[in-house]
Design a protein around this motif. Structure first.
Motif, short mmCIF file in Angstrom:
data_model
loop_
_atom_site.label_atom_id
_atom_site.label_comp_id
_atom_site.label_asym_id
_atom_site.label_seq_id
_atom_site.Cartn_x
_atom_site.Cartn_y
_atom_site.Cartn_z
N THR A 1 0.66 -1.36 -0.13
CA THR A 1 0.12 0.04 -0.47
C THR A 1 0.60 0.76 -0.20
O THR A 1 0.18 1.94 -0.37
CB THR A 1 -0.98 0.18 1.04
N GLY A 2 2.57 1.10 0.61
CA GLY A 2 3.16 2.17 0.22
C GLY A 2 3.30 3.15 2.14
O GLY A 2 4.01 4.54 2.16
N GLY A 3 1.80 2.35 2.57
CA GLY A 3 1.80 2.72 4.02
C GLY A 3 2.71 3.01 4.86
O GLY A 3 4.06 1.91 4.34
N CYS A 4 3.59 3.59 5.84
CA CYS A 4 4.00 2.68 6.79
C CYS A 4 3.35 1.23 7.52
O CYS A 4 2.47 0.98 7.51
CB CYS A 4 3.97 4.01 8.58
N ILE A 5 4.44 0.28 8.55
CA ILE A 5 3.96 -0.30 8.23
C ILE A 5 3.80 -0.54 9.86
O ILE A 5 4.98 -0.65 10.81
CB ILE A 5 6.01 -2.29 8.59
N ASP A 6 3.06 -0.58 10.50
CA ASP A 6 2.39 -0.37 12.01
C ASP A 6 2.94 -1.09 12.83
O ASP A 6 3.86 -1.00 14.08
CB ASP A 6 1.45 -0.58 12.00
N VAL A 7 3.39 -3.07 12.50
CA VAL A 7 3.57 -3.53 13.40
C VAL A 7 5.44 -2.76 13.83
O VAL A 7 5.98 -2.74 14.82
CB VAL A 7 4.21 -4.60 13.11
N LEU A 8 6.48 -2.49 13.25
CA LEU A 8 7.55 -1.38 13.61
C LEU A 8 7.24 -0.40 14.20
O LEU A 8 7.97 -0.58 15.14
CB LEU A 8 8.10 -1.03 11.93
N ASN A 9 6.15 0.66 14.04
CA ASN A 9 5.73 1.77 14.61
C ASN A 9 5.82 1.34 16.19
O ASN A 9 5.75 1.89 17.55
CB ASN A 9 4.77 3.25 14.00
N GLY A 10 4.60 0.07 16.71
CA GLY A 10 4.44 -0.11 17.22
C GLY A 10 5.70 -1.26 18.70
O GLY A 10 5.40 -0.45 19.57
N LEU A 11 6.09 -1.43 18.10
CA LEU A 11 7.82 -1.95 18.84
C LEU A 11 8.23 -0.66 19.23
O LEU A 11 8.80 -0.67 20.39
CB LEU A 11 8.78 -2.52 17.49
N ALA A 12 8.41 0.59 18.25
CA ALA A 12 9.48 1.41 18.82
C ALA A 12 9.23 2.24 20.08
O ALA A 12 8.83 2.67 20.94
CB ALA A 12 8.84 2.97 17.69
N LEU A 13 7.11 2.42 19.40
CA LEU A 13 6.47 2.77 20.67
C LEU A 13 6.34 1.31 21.88
O LEU A 13 5.94 2.24 23.08
CB LEU A 13 4.63 3.39 20.30
N SER A 14 6.70 0.63 21.86
CA SER A 14 6.36 0.26 22.88
C SER A 14 7.69 0.31 23.62
O SER A 14 8.05 0.27 24.86
CB SER A 14 6.32 -1.39 23.26
N PHE A 15 8.74 0.09 22.84
CA PHE A 15 10.13 0.18 23.36
C PHE A 15 10.33 1.94 24.06
O PHE A 15 10.35 1.68 25.44
CB PHE A 15 11.63 0.52 21.96
N ASN A 16 9.50 2.28 23.57
CA ASN A 16 10.05 4.18 23.33
C ASN A 16 9.29 3.69 25.30
O ASN A 16 9.75 4.95 26.06
CB ASN A 16 9.39 4.99 23.21
N LYS A 17 7.94 3.27 25.70
CA LYS A 17 7.41 3.51 26.72
C LYS A 17 8.19 2.96 28.03
O LYS A 17 7.64 3.26 29.14
CB LYS A 17 6.38 3.27 26.64
N ALA A 18 8.64 1.88 27.72
CA ALA A 18 9.63 0.96 28.23
C ALA A 18 10.59 1.45 29.22
O ALA A 18 11.15 1.61 30.19
CB ALA A 18 9.74 -0.75 28.03
N ALA A 19 11.14 2.61 27.79
CA ALA A 19 12.72 2.99 28.33
C ALA A 19 11.93 4.31 29.08
O ALA A 19 13.12 4.95 30.19
CB ALA A 19 12.84 3.55 27.44
N LYS A 20 11.40 4.91 29.14
CA LYS A 20 11.09 6.16 29.91
C LYS A 20 10.57 5.23 31.16
O LYS A 20 11.26 5.86 32.26
CB LYS A 20 9.38 6.67 29.55
N THR A 21 9.64 4.39 31.49
CA THR A 21 9.95 3.28 32.73
C THR A 21 11.32 3.64 34.03
O THR A 21 11.49 3.65 34.52
CB THR A 21 8.82 2.00 32.87
N LEU A 22 11.94 2.23 32.46
CA LEU A 22 13.19 2.64 33.21
C LEU A 22 13.91 3.11 33.73
O LEU A 22 15.06 3.41 34.62
CB LEU A 22 14.24 1.85 31.96
N MET A 23 13.82 4.95 32.44
CA MET A 23 14.58 6.08 33.52
C MET A 23 14.32 6.61 34.69
O MET A 23 15.22 6.45 35.41
CB MET A 23 15.07 6.94 32.03
N HIS A 24 13.49 6.81 34.67
CA HIS A 24 12.27 6.79 36.23
C HIS A 24 12.87 6.13 37.12
O HIS A 24 13.57 6.42 38.26
CB HIS A 24 10.59 7.34 35.82
N GLU A 25 12.86 4.35 37.15
CA GLU A 25 13.61 3.87 37.42
C GLU A 25 15.05 3.85 38.01
O GLU A 25 15.43 3.89 39.52
CB GLU A 25 13.15 2.56 37.82
N LEU A 26 15.27 4.18 36.87
CA LEU A 26 17.67 4.20 37.23
C LEU A 26 17.49 5.55 38.15
O LEU A 26 18.41 5.90 39.38
CB LEU A 26 17.45 4.48 35.92
#
Length: 376
Positions: free
Chosen positions: A248-273
């Motif tokens: 379709t020429g559109g964005c690949i949602d799975v890759l963006n989903g992985l990025a969002l999941s990682f970013n959310k977890a990284a934010k939690t990690l940085m707060h904890e550290l």
């Protein structure tokens, strides 16, 4: 520890204010000598990560195709020279460094590994260890993994302690900024090996990434890092290369989903550290939000093309790399993407400004300016 050793430590600590006063005065003179009229707010910058931050380390690596030391790369760099940056000019780390009073990113480690640089040995200027193709996991990319980059930093730290003493070196490093921009290559690797997406397996992958990321961060902290500038993963599914794979020429949602999941977890990690590691401070610059904003509001931000790359070949100029024989657009400042995976000089400049001095939408829990200027 014997009485004599303890006395030495007490004496060293007692003389610390005098040493620090001398060090900061000397550093101020060196900053002016190196940076001219620029006013530096920190002694040095240390950069870790992948091609989003690489300024030429891969020029010195054999056995990797992730290189950018040839035209059209660098067409908008001073003297129009390719440096190994995956850009037509500067990358985001360059602009962050400029905002902090440096000329641009510190030099690539592999360009100075066999040389004596007195500024670097005294904890001034810093070093860039980032390598295109690398990731958080050792299994991602080339021989200059994140683990190897941190090992290289250990050699730099050893040299600094030799020149300044351990106490003074720790002080200088605590005032420096440690920038990390990585994670996208790990996600591309996972995506390419898992055609059938499984939610449980994807979460396990993110958990592994975060666990390994934590290990890297703690290793740097143990060697004196206190101020961390984290760049999160952008919407990598919207880069020209992934788009070229989508019928379709559109964005690949799975890759963006992985990025969002990682970013959310990284934010939690940085707060904890930061809650458990004494004196640790951080800012997370959101390249995800910045790129998403450009895609959503291109005209308002000075862009006209957010799908196709400026330089490359095939569908969206995303099927093949930017090489000397590749097509290259003329309006480079109006394109979001330079090549199949990386932003243009113009997009990086916007990102650097937003992360350094922007709102909480683009850098949190404070921006990079607040991080580097904050008093302990």
């Amino acid at each position: 520890m014997g009485g004599g050793e303890m006395g030495f430590v007490r004496a060293g600590l007692a003389s610390l204010p005098h040493l620090l006063c001398f060090s900061l005065s000397t550093a101020a003179l060196l900053f002016h000598a190196v940076a001219g009229a620029r006013v530096r707010v920190i002694p040095a910058i240390y950069v870790f990560g992948d091609s989003t931050a690489d300024v030429g380390n891969n020029n010195y690596l054999s056995g990797t195709a992730a290189k950018a030391n040839f035209p059209h790369n660098g067409v908008d760099f001073p003297a129009k020279r390719p440096t190994g940056r995956f850009s037509n000019g500067y990358n985001g780390v360059d602009f962050l460094a400029i905002n902090m009073g440096f000329r641009r990113s510190p030099p690539p480690f592999l360009s100075i590994a066999s040389k004596i640089n007195h500024h670097i040995m005294r904890g001034i200027t810093g070093v860039n260890f980032a390598s295109g193709g690398s990731g958080i996991l050792d299994s991602t990319g080339n021989s200059m993994s994140m683990t190897k980059q941190i090992q290289y930093f250990a050699t730099i730290r050893s040299n600094i302690t030799t020149h300044l003493s351990i106490v003074l070196a720790d002080y200088v490093l605590s005032k420096s900024l440690f920038i990390i921009s990585t994670g996208g290559n790990d996600m591309f690797g996972y995506f390419s090996q898992n055609n059938v997406q499984n939610t449980t397996k994807m979460q396990q992958f993110i958990d592994t990434l975060i666990s390994t990321y934590k290990h890297h961060l703690v290793s740097l902290y143990d060697m004196g890092a206190r101020k961390f500038g984290i760049i999160d993963v952008p919407p990598i599914g919207c880069c020209p290369f992934p788009r070229s794979l989508n019928p379709t020429g559109g964005c690949i949602d799975v890759l963006n989903g992985l990025a969002l999941s990682f970013n959310k977890a990284a934010k939690t990690l940085m707060h904890e550290l930061s809650s458990t590691l004494k004196e640790m401070k951080y800012s997370i610059g959101s390249s995800y939000q910045i790129v998403s904003n450009i895609i959503s509001n291109p005209n308002a931000l000075g862009f006209k093309e957010t799908v196709s790359a400026c330089c490359g070949g095939g569908k969206f100029n995303g099927e093949s790399a930017c090489t000397p024989n590749a097509a290259c657009c003329s309006e480079r400042s109006r394109y979001l993407f330079w090549d199949m995976l990386h932003p243009t000089h113009a997009a990086s400049k916007l990102a650097g400004a937003a992360i350094y001095g922007g709102s909480l939408q683009f850098a949190s829990p404070l921006n990079f300016k607040q991080l580097v200027e904050e008093d302990d």
